[in-house]
Design an enzyme around this catalytic site. Structure first.
Site, mmCIF file in Angstrom:
data_model
loop_
_atom_site.group_PDB
_atom_site.id
_atom_site.type_symbol
_atom_site.label_atom_id
_atom_site.label_comp_id
_atom_site.label_asym_id
_atom_site.label_seq_id
_atom_site.Cartn_x
_atom_site.Cartn_y
_atom_site.Cartn_z
ATOM 1 N N ARG A 1 -25.361 -6.495 5.179
ATOM 2 C CA ARG A 1 -24.724 -7.776 4.872
ATOM 3 C C ARG A 1 -24.957 -8.806 5.983
ATOM 4 N NH1 ARG A 1 -20.354 -7.042 0.997
ATOM 5 N NH2 ARG A 1 -19.102 -8.610 2.040
ATOM 6 N N GLU B 1 -19.219 -9.230 8.298
ATOM 7 C CA GLU B 1 -20.352 -8.643 9.014
ATOM 8 C C GLU B 1 -21.324 -9.694 9.541
ATOM 9 O OE1 GLU B 1 -18.742 -5.679 6.057
ATOM 10 O OE2 GLU B 1 -19.384 -7.767 5.952
ATOM 11 N N LYS C 1 0.841 -1.189 0.000
ATOM 12 C CA LYS C 1 0.000 0.000 0.000
ATOM 13 C C LYS C 1 0.880 1.243 0.000
ATOM 14 C CE LYS C 1 -4.124 -1.796 2.320
ATOM 15 N NZ LYS C 1 -5.002 -1.692 3.502
#
Length: 612
Positions: A389, A361, A275
């Protein structure tokens, strides 16, 4: 070179030796572009070479690229004809921050929630097979998204299908793989080559009549791979695993991808990226540069001045710490949104009572239910859009068993630049229809803290919804005193003709409209249980009712008011104001609310139009 790339076909005209320079130009353009508009940065800097390689090797858009989540697709947008529109990124009428089918034929699947790419790409691969079309479907998924069960459900399905599906694991956290080096690069190319595949198949044929030798050879292959790669897990799903390779090394990426195209059956390529690659400040702090606002790349992010008023997220974070200090039973749960949900301080102060379950989730909701069964008091900090979700688990694993779980719903209502995929427009309808569930809508920062305490004091599941950003600037109280359960209040007494019932932060524009209309304004606070006594009192003393909410009108708080009036046999004209039956795209939040008629002027205009 970048100025000459208007579509991937132009990219494929370049020589391999030109690609590293193009990647550097792309990274520089990307950095300067995001610095002007704000947006996701670290993740996009990490996918520059991978994006170049994919569009160079595959015949896009005929071959399908499916990006998981999609917050790493800015290089993809730049290379697919949208370079000159990047200045409009995440702005009203401009480019979306995520892939969007309506935006480009190269955006093969709309994404923004994680872990959907393998399912979608498998559908595309099997669709192509069904139609007799010779095309590849490539899913690019991050290591964080691999924590969700949906990714493994898709792999379980894909492993038994003979189709041109390629899954690329973009591992940018070093959470799976060991350090990448020359040996891994060599082995990846070797394992993706035709000689290795042919030798492997010949070996199977020769040894199949000698089961002990065949089993020994298979175990030796797995052990040899396992010395440098986590191959076994993915190969158990029926994939041919290759990697890990350096995702920033085009001389490794391109030949490996070209080799994989020649192999049969589902393939799994593991690439390791970093990243923030190429921008030192983002490499050093990828979290801070994950989604920055506008900044000067030569200087980097500057520490913001102290805000004049706290955000709702900060109010929740402080309440969570204070309540945890007060009650040892409290545990905090987040599905990979520690920073976004305001749980950093709680994590530091109460590490043994903090649970980050990853991008999962469904698991987060049921896990909270399990903790509640043991007498603990779970608080699930989750964005409204992400609770969708875990809806089955919300009903079956928490509400049906009436377990005392608190759901702190951040980003309720419109969210601005992230657009329709992240809007918390549906939580009022989908929560209020569930038995045993309650739902509170604080109007400001003080009420947010107080209603969280009210929710925590209950012995059944309760959700508290609050928007992104700051509210009216009402100072919070230092104590943990709750507000009365299920009760609203009249904030402005009008002439008796119009009563405005406001749910949540739209109370303040409703009060402004109420002044112009000399209307009564009620701060309802609770959608469920609805303060029916207050509703009927206002209906008895006013000619007409207006409901105001930053959520879907269909099935929302206004519908609850209509149901209450109907149940009581009261016939009264009711105007429901809220979000319409349409997806609302990205843009400045205040502007979006204004366009929906949910600012003070819009409310006043809508009420005058209906009631004169």
């Amino acid at each position: 070179m970048l100025q000459e790339i208007n579509q991937p076909a132009d990219l494929r005209q370049l020589s391999r030796s030109q690609l590293p320079a193009l990647a550097q130009e792309l990274r520089t353009y990307l950095l300067n572009s995001v610095a002007k508009t704000g947006g996701h940065l670290s993740s996009n800097l990490g996918t520059v070479e991978l994006t170049v390689a994919l569009h160079y090797v595959f015949n896009t858009p005929y071959d399908r690229l499916v990006w998981d989540v999609g917050h790493q697709t800015y290089p993809h947008k730049i290379l697919t004809g949208r370079r000159d529109r990047m200045h409009s990124l995440r702005q009203l009428g401009g480019l979306s921050g995520f892939p969007q089918r309506a935006e480009s034929e190269y955006d093969t699947f709309g994404t923004a929630h994680s872990s959907t790419s393998i399912s979608a790409a498998l559908g595309m691969a099997l669709g192509a097979r069904q139609k007799g079309e010779d095309r590849y479907a490539v899913a690019i998924i991050g290591d964080g998204a691999m924590t969700a069960g949906m990714a493994f459900e898709a792999m379980n399905n894909a492993g038994v299908e003979d189709c041109k599906l390629i899954v690329i694991l973009n591992d940018n956290d070093m959470s799976i793989s060991p350090p990448v080096g020359a040996l891994n690069r060599y082995l990846a190319q070797l394992m993706s080559g035709q000689f290795y595949a042919a030798a492997k198949n010949v070996g199977k044929q020769v040894l199949k009549n000698a089961p002990p030798l065949f089993e020994l050879a298979k175990r030796f292959e797995q052990t040899a791979k396992g010395m440098v790669v986590p191959a076994t897990l993915f190969e158990k799903f029926g994939f041919n695993y290759i990697g890990p390779i350096d995702g920033h090394d085009l001389d490794s990426l391109i030949p490996t991808l070209e080799n994989i195209k020649q192999l049969k059956g589902p393939q799994f390529l593991h690439v390791v990226t970093k990243k923030g690659q190429g921008y030192d400040l983002a490499e050093a702090d990828p979290i801070a540069y994950h989604g920055p606002g506008k900044f000067d790349p030569s200087v980097g992010l500057q520490k913001p001045s102290a805000p004049s008023k706290p955000t709702f997220t900060q109010v929740f974070g402080q309440w969570l710490c204070d309540m945890a200090e007060h009650d040892k039973r409290l545990v905090g749960i987040t599905p990979a949104m520690r920073e976004g949900s305001g749980m950093v301080e709680f994590h530091k102060r109460f590490p043994d009572r903090y649970y980050d379950v990853g991008i999962a989730e469904q698991h987060a909701v049921t896990f909270a239910g399990g903790l509640a069964c043991e007498g603990l008091k779970p608080v699930v900090a989750i964005y409204s859009t992400f609770l969708q979700r875990g809806y089955d688990q919300l009903i079956h694993d928490v509400a049906l068993q009436n377990l005392p779980v608190v759901f702190a719903l951040d980003r309720a209502g419109l969210v601005g630049a992230d657009g329709a995929t992240h809007a918390g427009a549906y939580d009022i309808p989908f929560i209020r229809c569930i038995p045993n569930m309650s739902l509170a809508c604080p109007a400001d920062e003080r009420e947010c803290r107080q209603l969280l305490s009210s929710a925590y004091a209950q012995n059944h599941p309760v959700a508290v919804r609050y928007p992104r950003g700051s509210g009216a600037g009402v100072a919070t109280l230092p104590d943990l005193e709750p507000l009365p359960f299920g009760k609203g209040e009249v904030r402005r007494q009008g002439a008796g003709r119009i009563a405005i019932l406001a749910f949540g932060t739209l109370l303040y524009p409703a009060l402004q409209a109420g002044e112009k209309l000399d209307a009564t304004v009620a701060n309802m606070r609770w959608v469920k249980p609805l303060d029916t006594e207050l509703v009927l009192k206002l209906a008895a003393t006013h000619d007409c009712i207006v409901t105001v909410e930053e959520g879907s009108v269909m099935g929302g708080a206004g519908s609850a008011v209509l149901e209450a009036l109907n149940a009581a046999g009261v016939s009264k004209p009711v105007l429901q104001l809220g979000l319409p039956d349409q997806f609302i795209e990205h843009g400045d939040p205040a502007k979006l609310l204004s366009l929906q008629g949910l600012d003070a002027e819009g409310l006043e205009a809508s009420i005058r139009k209906r009631f004169g």
